[in-house]
Enzyme design. Structure first.
Site, mmCIF file in Angstrom:
data_model
loop_
_atom_site.group_PDB
_atom_site.id
_atom_site.type_symbol
_atom_site.label_atom_id
_atom_site.label_comp_id
_atom_site.label_asym_id
_atom_site.label_seq_id
_atom_site.Cartn_x
_atom_site.Cartn_y
_atom_site.Cartn_z
ATOM 1 N N ASN A 209 0.849 -1.191 0.000
ATOM 2 C CA ASN A 209 0.000 0.000 0.000
ATOM 3 C C ASN A 209 0.884 1.239 0.000
ATOM 4 O O ASN A 209 2.108 1.138 -0.051
ATOM 5 C CB ASN A 209 -0.965 -0.023 1.196
ATOM 6 C CG ASN A 209 -0.212 -0.044 2.509
ATOM 7 O OD1 ASN A 209 0.447 0.917 2.852
ATOM 8 N ND2 ASN A 209 -0.296 -1.168 3.227
ATOM 9 N N LYS A 339 -13.895 0.507 15.477
ATOM 10 C CA LYS A 339 -12.568 -0.141 15.544
ATOM 11 C C LYS A 339 -12.053 -0.158 16.988
ATOM 12 O O LYS A 339 -11.434 -1.125 17.421
ATOM 13 C CB LYS A 339 -11.563 0.586 14.651
ATOM 14 C CG LYS A 339 -11.481 -0.049 13.282
ATOM 15 C CD LYS A 339 -10.498 0.562 12.336
ATOM 16 C CE LYS A 339 -10.772 -0.034 10.950
ATOM 17 N NZ LYS A 339 -10.286 0.711 9.855
HETATM 18 O O1 PMT Z 1 2.792 6.216 6.533
HETATM 19 P P1 PMT Z 1 2.228 7.554 6.087
HETATM 20 O O2 PMT Z 1 2.372 7.767 4.614
HETATM 21 O O3 PMT Z 1 2.767 8.691 6.914
HETATM 22 O O4 PMT Z 1 0.652 7.515 6.336
HETATM 23 C C1 PMT Z 1 0.157 7.423 7.629
HETATM 24 C C2 PMT Z 1 -1.002 6.436 7.725
HETATM 25 C C3 PMT Z 1 -2.165 6.937 6.888
HETATM 26 C C4 PMT Z 1 -0.580 5.045 7.236
HETATM 27 C C5 PMT Z 1 -1.375 6.362 9.252
HETATM 28 O O5 PMT Z 1 -1.752 7.623 9.695
HETATM 29 C C6 PMT Z 1 -2.513 5.365 9.479
HETATM 30 O O6 PMT Z 1 -3.681 5.657 9.356
HETATM 31 N N1 PMT Z 1 -2.139 4.110 9.866
HETATM 32 C C7 PMT Z 1 -3.065 2.978 10.001
HETATM 33 C C8 PMT Z 1 -3.325 2.367 8.656
HETATM 34 C C9 PMT Z 1 -4.299 1.193 8.726
HETATM 35 O O7 PMT Z 1 -3.931 0.099 8.385
HETATM 36 O O8 PMT Z 1 -5.472 1.476 9.255
HETATM 37 P P2 PMT Z 1 -6.704 0.422 9.410
HETATM 38 O O9 PMT Z 1 -7.885 1.258 9.708
HETATM 39 O O10 PMT Z 1 -6.766 -0.469 8.218
HETATM 40 O O11 PMT Z 1 -6.282 -0.448 10.646
HETATM 41 C C10 PMT Z 1 -6.695 -0.126 11.959
HETATM 42 C C11 PMT Z 1 -5.578 -0.387 12.936
HETATM 43 O O12 PMT Z 1 -5.293 -1.780 12.980
HETATM 44 C C12 PMT Z 1 -4.265 0.300 12.618
HETATM 45 O O13 PMT Z 1 -3.699 0.711 13.848
HETATM 46 C C13 PMT Z 1 -3.417 -0.799 11.993
HETATM 47 O O14 PMT Z 1 -2.020 -0.597 12.256
HETATM 48 C C14 PMT Z 1 -3.934 -2.013 12.724
HETATM 49 N N2 PMT Z 1 -3.854 -3.269 11.977
HETATM 50 C C15 PMT Z 1 -4.600 -3.477 10.859
HETATM 51 C C16 PMT Z 1 -4.569 -4.695 10.208
HETATM 52 C C17 PMT Z 1 -3.743 -5.712 10.730
HETATM 53 N N3 PMT Z 1 -3.682 -6.891 10.150
HETATM 54 N N4 PMT Z 1 -3.016 -5.486 11.824
HETATM 55 C C18 PMT Z 1 -3.050 -4.288 12.457
HETATM 56 O O15 PMT Z 1 -2.371 -4.086 13.462
#
Ligand code: PMT
Length: 403
Positions: A209, A339
């Site tokens: 991504n 979440k």
């Molecule tokens: O890296 P940059 O370009 O600076 O951009 C920053 C960002 C947009 C990546 C950052 O601010 C951000 O939003 N990070 C989380 C991205 C994400 O995967 O979000 P999500 O809504 O899909 O996941 C929710 C949470 O679960 C997140 O804390 C993620 O790290 C975690 N997760 C998700 C899936 C997984 N299999 N394991 C996880 O730990």
């Protein structure tokens, strides 16, 4: 040391200004970045060219520059600093600071700042001893301005007494002590995830991504600056390893989970990585070949482990404060709240990652802090500032509830 500290140096008009190029050099040797504001009388003693060359930055001197206000703005000069250092702090500038005057760039920034201010007075002994100066110094000290020196000795005017500006090395050491005392999270351990994951398809292809790691790395750096022993587990990025942080480089979600578990126990976990929810069921050992006339076989996907959820539900080694992110393109707050409940973490930092906003890989972020107590909307900030604010909030929480 002053690694990653950003010092806004205000140089006023006193003979001791001749020491400021050396001061800039010593601050930078210790890892600080230094940006200078030069008052018009300061420019009589040291040239903008010298300060600009030694700080490797432009020197700011004019409040009413339309270009500066457009590109930077006097408020941003203070926002982008960790501390303001006034050296030399002349009797005149100290008086203006005590009165709250704002008639040039230096005094306007000093009035507008919410950052710590340190001042190294430099003046003739009679001016130093004058009751007006002493009242001003007391006023400034009572408002939290930290005074460095002055020293006693021979003066440029031929007199002897108090009023010589402290030497650049003394000022630098005082700044180091100041920042060391500000390590609000000293003794705590932090784990931060950052960047994307790469989920392999075959030896040369993967699913990934657009995460750049800017946000996660900034958080790791900010926590480390507050004194945490920080482990940063990062997917592949172009970001340099933050100094003083233990960095574990991984590629896939499963590697990221293993590295996180190996980094426990921790007091704080912040999951900012954009972890792939899915991976290819069976990674091909050999490059998948394009066969003439045939269609590629569909990729079979399976769910990846959820690192945030796993850390939040770890029995004995659950970090005291687990913070996740929510990257959403619609219904940002509603989705972030669900979440928070679903993953079992303590806080969620919600951000909108719609492509037109440019959160992924951009320099700035607009986030919302979602907790069981409610939602706090933060203004649009640089990712570095988001990291710093978050680290401060974490420190507040540990100071009030974790003892
Ligand atoms: O890296 P940059 O370009 O600076 O951009 C920053 C960002 C947009 C990546 C950052 O601010 C951000 O939003 N990070 C989380 C991205 C994400 O995967 O979000 P999500 O809504 O899909 O996941 C929710 C949470 O679960 C997140 O804390 C993620 O790290 C975690 N997760 C998700 C899936 C997984 N299999 N394991 C996880 O730990």
């Amino acid at each position: 040391m002053l690694a990653n500290k950003r010092i806004l140096l205000i140089v006023a008009g006193g003979i001791a200004a001749y020491k400021t190029p050396d001061l800039v050099r010593r601050l930078r040797e210790r890892g600080a970045t230094v940006r200078c504001i030069l008052t018009s009388s300061g420019a009589q003693f040291v040239s903008p060219l010298t300060l600009g060359a030694i700080s490797e930055d432009r020197v700011y001197d004019n409040l009413l520059s339309l270009t500066d206000e457009y590109e930077m703005g006097h408020i941003n000069l203070s926002r982008q600093a960790d501390a303001l250092l006034v050296a030399p702090a002349t009797a005149n500038l100290l008086a203006k600071m005590a009165q709250g005057l704002a008639d040039d760039l230096a005094t306007t920034v000093l009035l507008a700042t919410d950052k710590p201010v340190l001042a190294a007075p430099a003046m003739n002994v009679q001016m130093w001893n004058h009751p007006a100066t002493q009242v001003n110094l007391n006023t400034l000290a009572s408002r939290g301005v930290k005074l460095i020196g002055p020293n006693e000795g021979d003066m440029a005017c031929g007199e002897y007494g108090m009023g010589r500006m402290s030497e650049p090395l003394e000022i630098t050491t005082t700044l180091e002590d100041f920042f060391a005392a500000n390590k609000r999270l000293a003794g705590r351990r932090a784990l931060v995830t950052s960047g994307p994951t790469y989920e392999p398809i075959d030896p040369i292809r993967y699913i990934a991504n657009r995460s750049s790691g800017k946000q996660g790395h900034a958080i790791a750096r900010a926590l480390s600056n507050l004194g945490t022993k920080t482990t940063l587990v990062t997917g592949p990025t172009q970001q340099p390893d933050p100094p003083g942080v233990q960095v574990v480089h991984v590629e896939s979600a499963r590697q990221m989970l293993a590295a996180c578990e190996a980094a426990l126990p921790a007091d704080i976990a912040v999951c900012a990585a954009a972890v792939a929810d899915w991976r290819i069921d069976t990674e091909a050992n050999q490059k998948l070949k394009k066969e003439a006339g045939s269609h590629p076989s569909p990729l079979v996907m399976v769910e990846n482990p959820d690192i945030l959820q796993t850390l939040s539900n770890t029995k004995t080694t659950r970090p005291g404060l687990v913070i996740g992110f929510a990257a959403e393109t619609q219904n940002v707050i509603v989705n972030a709240k669900s979440k928070l409940a679903q993953k079992g973490c303590d806080w969620i930092i919600a951000n909108n990652v719609s492509s037109e906003i440019g959160t992924f890989a951009g320099e700035a972020n607009t986030v919302h802090l979602v907790t069981s107590e409610g939602v706090e909307d933060w203004p649009r900030l640089s990712k570095v500032e988001v990291g710093r604010r978050l680290a401060d909030r974490i420190a507040d929480t540990f100071e009030t509830s974790h003892g």
